[in-house]
Enzyme design. Structure first.
Site, PDB file in Angstrom:
ATOM      1  N   SER A 191      -6.835  10.253   0.533  1.00 40.10           N
ATOM      2  CA  SER A 191      -7.017  11.548   1.474  1.00 40.10           C
ATOM      3  C   SER A 191      -6.030  11.247   2.527  1.00 40.10           C
ATOM      4  O   SER A 191      -5.781  12.181   3.311  1.00 40.10           O
ATOM      5  CB  SER A 191      -8.552  11.572   0.924  1.00 40.10           C
TER       6      SER A 191
ATOM      7  N   ARG B 183       0.915  -1.177   0.416  1.00 35.47           N
ATOM      8  CA  ARG B 183      -0.167   0.578  -0.240  1.00 35.47           C
ATOM      9  C   ARG B 183       0.887   1.421   0.007  1.00 35.47           C
ATOM     10  O   ARG B 183       1.829   1.866   0.767  1.00 35.47           O
ATOM     11  CB  ARG B 183      -0.949  -0.008   1.337  1.00 35.47           C
TER      12      ARG B 183
ATOM     13  N   GLU C 295     -15.640   3.742   0.586  1.00 35.59           N
ATOM     14  CA  GLU C 295     -15.474   2.878   1.144  1.00 35.59           C
ATOM     15  C   GLU C 295     -16.998   1.884   0.843  1.00 35.59           C
ATOM     16  O   GLU C 295     -16.730   1.256   1.711  1.00 35.59           O
ATOM     17  CB  GLU C 295     -15.195   3.915   2.462  1.00 35.59           C
TER      18      GLU C 295
END
Length: 461
Positions: free
Chosen positions: A194, A147, A341
């Site tokens: 973000s 990630r 999400e």
């Protein structure tokens, strides 16, 4: 490991998703918000005085955050009926603390932080570690190594921090805290998350010069989460200049200041309410979520509009939010860029609709806990669906579905999406449903409790 490889070993245990035998009619108390809990922990740890978090979420992600802060010297005492104060338990443990008292202290190393696969931990804590006195090593689950962290790493270096990551822009890495950070202006590309912006803003009041974060890239995803960060900073006494208040677009400024120790009551996690509201929609039933806030920065509040567009109706009263399904599910054309999400559960509902859906603005989901777009397409298609990936989303053409194994890729939101499909498709089995403990402790218990008498024994395909 690629983003959509299946897991093996102990996690391969299959959970037969309960099949609804009628319209759901239930009240479901959803635990506290992960996003609010972890932001609240950071702000309380950096405050000038002790504070409280009441009704926090106790899940793997929040317990990892709390344990990391404790490793840096912060005191976190838990008040619960069945545990002694000060015991946080092991990450993923269940049971419920009702309040955490956070006692700030001088941050120090050496320390080791286990981030698990929690984006908020791996991204929010490096700026805190830069304020510590000593080295802080970060590592986590294998997926955490894939990630992106370059936004935070590059920004901290530009602000004066020393970080060893062997050029990966990802974990594992070590932040060599110097006890303070100069801060000042910094340019970052936060188009992949973000959280890169929120990470810098949360610690900025403790930087010598505060911070000016300027985003220089494609459109930012999940803007509601940045608004949440700004609101919580202001409530803790920080001076923040943000775009939504008439400030310069894509620029956030935080002045150096002392933060207040707050008494914060954590809202229910509205994103975690998604599968329960979806249950009302797909069964033509009714579900009430108590304590739904009238005003919130949580992205999950968008479920009221999205699921209404898909065929239901909702009412917000003193009892909470009551969502009612009509028995019909309509496809949707939706830009989910700010609320990505929510995509897995929305995709599950769309697969059960009576018309085609297009979900777009969510290319960044390929970098989440797993490649969520590839995983959703693969798993729904293996149940008989017709889902194709687009450049920035999914096209979902409803088809009759059948039972089978729904893999989760250690992604909590994949597991809840599979459970939604399993309500009306016999024989769906969820692989590694325990991964839901990342943000929603005892999801299987909440799910079966919601269904109550409206379930039939689930049978294997």
């Amino acid at each position: 490991m690629t983003g959509i490889e299946t897991s093996s070993g102990a996690h391969d245990a299959l959970w037969p998703a309960p099949l609804a035998d009628g319209a759901v009619d239930a009240t479901v108390t959803v635990p506290g918000s992960k996003s609010v809990t972890n932001r609240g922990l950071i702000l309380a740890a950096l405050a000038a005085e002790p504070g409280w978090l009441r009704r926090p979420l106790r899940s793997r992600d929040t317990l990892l955050m709390a344990e990391a802060l404790r490793a840096l010297g912060v005191g976190i005492e838990e008040t619960v009926s069945d545990r002694s104060p000060g015991s946080l338990g092991a990450p993923g443990s269940e049971g419920g603390g009702e309040a955490w008292r956070v006692i700030p202290a001088g941050l120090h190393g050496p320390a080791t932080v286990d981030v698990g696969n929690a984006g908020t931990v791996m991204r929010f804590l490096p700026p805190v570690a830069a304020l510590a006195d000593g080295p802080v090593r970060f590592d986590g689950d294998p997926r955490s190594h894939e990630r992106p962290l370059h936004g935070v790493i590059d920004a901290l270096r530009a602000l004066g921090a020393r970080i060893d990551d062997d050029g990966r822009g990802a974990l594992p890495m070590t932040v060599h805290g110097g006890g303070a950070l100069d801060g000042g202006p910094v340019r970052i590309d936060a188009s992949s998350s973000s959280q890169f912006v929120s990470a810098l803003l949360l610690s900025a009041p403790r930087f010598n010069q505060g911070v000016e974060v300027r985003h220089v890239g494609a459109a930012l995803p999940s803007l509601p989460h940045i608004r949440m960060t700004v609101d919580m900073l202001r409530a803790a006494g920080a001076a923040v200049d943000a775009p939504e208040a008439g400030g310069e677009p894509n620029v956030w400024r935080v002045s150096p200041s002392a933060l207040l120790g707050r008494d914060l009551v954590v809202e229910p996690d509205l994103s975690n309410a998604a599968p329960f509201l979806a249950a009302a929609l797909v069964t033509g039933g009714r579900v009430t979520i108590p304590d739904w806030p009238e005003r919130t920065t949580q992205p999950g509040d968008a479920l009221r509009r999205i699921f209404t567009d898909m065929g239901g109706s909702c009412e917000l009263t003193d009892a909470g939010l009551t969502f009612t399904g009509t028995g019909r599910i309509t496809g949707i054309d939706a830009d989910l860029h700010e609320v990505g999400e929510l995509t897995p559960v929305i995709a599950a509902v769309a697969a059960l609709a009576d018309s085609e859906s297009s979900l777009h603005g969510i290319a960044h989901l390929r970098l989440h806990e797993t490649d969520r777009l590839a995983a959703l397409a693969k798993e729904i298609n293996e149940l008989g669906g017709d889902v194709t990936e687009t450049a920035d989303g999914l096209r979902i053409r409803p088809r009759p579905l059948h039972g089978g194994v729904f893999h989760t890729y250690e992604d909590h939101r994949l597991a809840t999406a599979g459970a939604v499909i399993g309500l009306v498709v016999e024989g769906v089995q969820i692989e590694n449903v325990a991964t839901t403990a990342k943000t929603l402790p005892d999801f299987p218990g909440l799910w079966t409790g919601m269904l109550g008498a409206a379930t039939a024994p689930a049978r294997r395909a």
